[in-house]
Design a protein around this motif. Structure first.
Motif, mmCIF file in Angstrom:
data_model
loop_
_atom_site.group_PDB
_atom_site.id
_atom_site.type_symbol
_atom_site.label_atom_id
_atom_site.label_comp_id
_atom_site.label_asym_id
_atom_site.label_seq_id
_atom_site.Cartn_x
_atom_site.Cartn_y
_atom_site.Cartn_z
ATOM 1 N N GLY A 1 43.863 74.638 88.441
ATOM 2 C CA GLY A 1 43.001 73.977 89.409
ATOM 3 C C GLY A 1 42.189 72.827 88.882
ATOM 4 N N SER A 2 42.770 71.986 88.047
ATOM 5 C CA SER A 2 42.018 70.834 87.551
ATOM 6 C C SER A 2 42.682 69.534 87.996
ATOM 7 N N LEU A 3 43.620 69.019 87.232
ATOM 8 C CA LEU A 3 44.241 67.733 87.560
ATOM 9 C C LEU A 3 44.988 67.782 88.886
ATOM 10 N N THR A 4 45.723 68.849 89.113
ATOM 11 C CA THR A 4 46.480 68.951 90.355
ATOM 12 C C THR A 4 45.554 69.010 91.571
ATOM 13 N N SER A 5 44.423 69.666 91.436
ATOM 14 C CA SER A 5 43.472 69.729 92.547
ATOM 15 C C SER A 5 42.892 68.358 92.856
ATOM 16 N N ILE A 6 42.705 67.536 91.827
ATOM 17 C CA ILE A 6 42.202 66.174 92.048
ATOM 18 C C ILE A 6 43.222 65.365 92.833
ATOM 19 N N VAL A 7 44.495 65.465 92.436
ATOM 20 C CA VAL A 7 45.555 64.732 93.136
ATOM 21 C C VAL A 7 45.610 65.140 94.595
ATOM 22 N N GLY B 1 50.441 77.473 89.803
ATOM 23 C CA GLY B 1 49.718 76.209 89.740
ATOM 24 C C GLY B 1 49.563 75.440 91.039
ATOM 25 N N PRO B 2 50.660 75.051 91.713
ATOM 26 C CA PRO B 2 50.506 74.218 92.914
ATOM 27 C C PRO B 2 49.697 74.867 94.023
ATOM 28 N N LEU B 3 49.951 76.148 94.324
ATOM 29 C CA LEU B 3 49.232 76.774 95.429
ATOM 30 C C LEU B 3 47.780 77.069 95.065
ATOM 31 N N MET B 4 47.526 77.389 93.814
ATOM 32 C CA MET B 4 46.140 77.549 93.394
ATOM 33 C C MET B 4 45.393 76.221 93.490
ATOM 34 N N ALA B 5 46.072 75.142 93.136
ATOM 35 C CA ALA B 5 45.449 73.821 93.231
ATOM 36 C C ALA B 5 45.086 73.493 94.673
#
Length: 562
Positions: free
Chosen positions: A179-185, A356-360
């Motif tokens: 939940g860091s870089l992917t969440s920003i995107v 990763g993707p769904l948590m983001a």
């Protein structure tokens, strides 16, 4: 560009904290309440295929997955490790820049209070697995020295390395990829550009509009959903076996499939109800309850358990973790036994990649109004430190009792019987049976918080917006519980096979996460520029306090909690 002008891009938006139910009539044009048919068909198709093949040839399915699991761990393990390491380093580096002051969702007012927000994060990301392994993994590394260290197993010198190895698996790297870089995107794409909250959006900077419609995007989303289904059904199924075993040992309840099925029904009812009522109701209430219970158990362990031992163990273990951080993070099969890397570091890292993707998506959804810096530091620093404390309290106590001869879990852990480890350590803790029952309840709620958040996130992926219908949330929650029930009926071995399948799903999902190493900083730069925080050449711009900003932004839609 003046700061006064650019600050119109941030909204104090008092209506951002107003949560209202939504119906299908209020959904975006072109969206159906059942979601993307490609995602639904491929995801359900996987579940039916996996269960069907297991019924046809249970051993063949397990053997095929096992072979793929072993090959992937050996061939791609180093790639998975580097992906997590680079994600953490880039994210932490980003927090040191002016861009990290940009706010998610174009509002100064967070939708959730800090306690609610942190509670949801703590109870969602690594909750189920973290609680399941917290007691047994440190003891395992204590009685079997990890490859990164050369201490003698079972001695005083082995205590700090055992905790350090556990911290590495469940620490900074694991949380950062969730939940860091992917969440920003995703936050930039969704709140600033109006793009859907779907994994395919992470690939938009590479493929443009081609990824947003048609089969390609649907396949990307479906692969990410399948990874999460595989990763969530496992903890749900294992929880049933763990609680059933615990109730048998503590209260004499019969430990059989009927008991496990009843536990699954109760668990499913809890997390489906939570998912259906939404983030502001069921999900955050369940998370807060879990945090209070965890704090209560932690206080009892710390105050009435081996307090001085735990303090010293944490201090030395965390120091060992920081000292050997890069050594452990980059340990590969060339310098460690294949089986060890396969069943420990690579397995865990692949599991986290699959989530990763769904948590983001979930983190981006609940972090509206927070700065990028707050989000990264909470997810990638604060939460991992809290995790290491929990592992020290439960696993460190287990090491103490193992070292002093109160318990002996060497044989059980050599057979990976972590349910036995959790119950044995719990019974040795202050309070005995009462503490064991409390930890079983805590584990159940932790798994429920994973189930509700993932049911919600999968529904969001299918719908493409953050207001999925209650029907589709309930559908996915029930589907995962039903799959766990069927696989448990076949035997816990099929649950293990599904867990191993996570490593295979991590291959395509990792390719979805990979671009965020550079698109994450780019999205942060774009957000900071839009909000008037930096100039075109990335120099900081003085910004008036939030109270002087206008109350709304033209074109910024009010928040919908459901």
């Amino acid at each position: 560009m003046s700061s006064t002008k650019t600050n119109t891009n941030i909204a104090t938006s008092t209506d951002a904290t107003t949560n209202t139910d939504t119906t299908e009539d209020s959904l975006p044009a072109g969206q159906h309440r059942l979601g993307d048919p490609v995602v639904l068909t491929l995801s359900i198709g996987f579940i039916v295929l996996f269960v069907g093949l297991s019924l046809y040839d249970i051993n063949g399915v397990a053997d095929a997955i096992g072979a793929g699991f072993a090959w992937t761990a050996k061939a791609l393990g180093a790639y998975f490790q580097l992906l997590l390491l680079l994600t953490f380093l880039v994210a932490i580096g980003l927090t040191c820049t002016p861009m990290a002051s940009a706010r998610i969702g174009n509002t100064f007012t967070p939708e959730l209070s800090t306690f609610k927000w942190v509670s949801i994060i703590m109870c969602t990301l690594l909750a189920g697995g973290g609680v399941f392994f917290a007691a047994g993994e440190p003891i395992y590394h204590f009685v079997t020295t990890p490859p990164s260290f050369d201490t003698e197993a079972g001695t005083v010198d082995a205590i700090a390395p055992a905790l350090a190895q556990s911290f590495m698996h469940w620490g900074f790297l694991a949380w950062a990829v969730l939940g860091s870089l992917t969440s920003i995107v995703l936050a930039h794409a969704h709140y600033d550009k109006g793009q859907p909250l779907q994994p395919r959006t992470l690939l938009y900077p590479l493929f443009g509009e081609r990824i947003m419609s048609g089969m390609f995007g649907g396949v990307v989303d479906a692969l990410c959903v399948i990874a999460v289904v595989a990763g969530t059904v496992g903890p749900i199924g294992f929880l049933a076996t763990q609680v059933s075993f615990g109730l048998h040992e503590l209260l004499g309840v019969v430990n059989n499939y009927t008991t496990q099925l009843i536990i699954l029904i109760c668990l499913g009812a809890i997390y489906v109800t939570s998912a259906v009522t939404g983030i502001d109701k069921g999900i955050q209430l369940l998370s807060r309850l879990n945090v209070f219970l965890a704090l209560g158990i932690a206080a009892v362990i710390f105050l009435f358990g081996p307090t001085l031992f735990l303090v010293n163990a944490f201090t030395q273990g965390f120091g060992e973790y920081l000292t050997n951080f890069f050594t452990m993070s980059t340990m590969t099969a060339q310098s460690a036994p294949d089986w060890w890397m396969q069943w420990w570091t690579v397995f865990f890292f692949a599991w986290f990649i699959g989530y990763g993707p769904l948590m983001a998506i979930f983190v981006a959804r609940i972090s509206r109004g927070r700065t990028i810096r707050q989000m990264i530091l909470t997810v990638a620093v604060l939460a991992p430190i809290a995790t290491t404390i929990w592992f020290t309290l439960l696993g460190g106590s287990g090491i103490f009792y193992q070292f002093t001869g109160v318990i002996d879990l060497s044989e059980a852990l050599s057979n990976f019987q972590f349910d036995v480890a959790t119950l044995t350590v719990a019974q040795a803790l202050p309070g005995g049976t009462f503490m064991a029952l409390a930890i079983l309840v805590l584990t159940t709620i932790f798994v429920a918080t994973t189930g509700d958040s993932m049911s919600y996130a999968i529904a969001v992926v299918g719908a493409g917006h953050d207001r999925p219908s209650s029907l589709i949330r309930a559908f996915w929650g029930i589907t995962m519980a039903l799959m766990a029930a069927i696989l448990l009926y076949m035997g816990s071995g099929q649950i293990s096979a599904l867990q191993q399948f996570i490593v295979l799903t991590a291959i395509p999902v990792s390719l979805v996460l990979l671009p965020s190493l550079w698109t994450g900083p780019q999205a942060a730069i774009a957000m900071a520029r839009n909000q008037g925080l930096v100039s075109r050449d990335l120099r900081p711009i003085a910004v008036p306090p939030a109270s002087s900003a206008p109350s709304s932004q033209p074109g910024s839609a009010p928040s919908q909690e459901q």
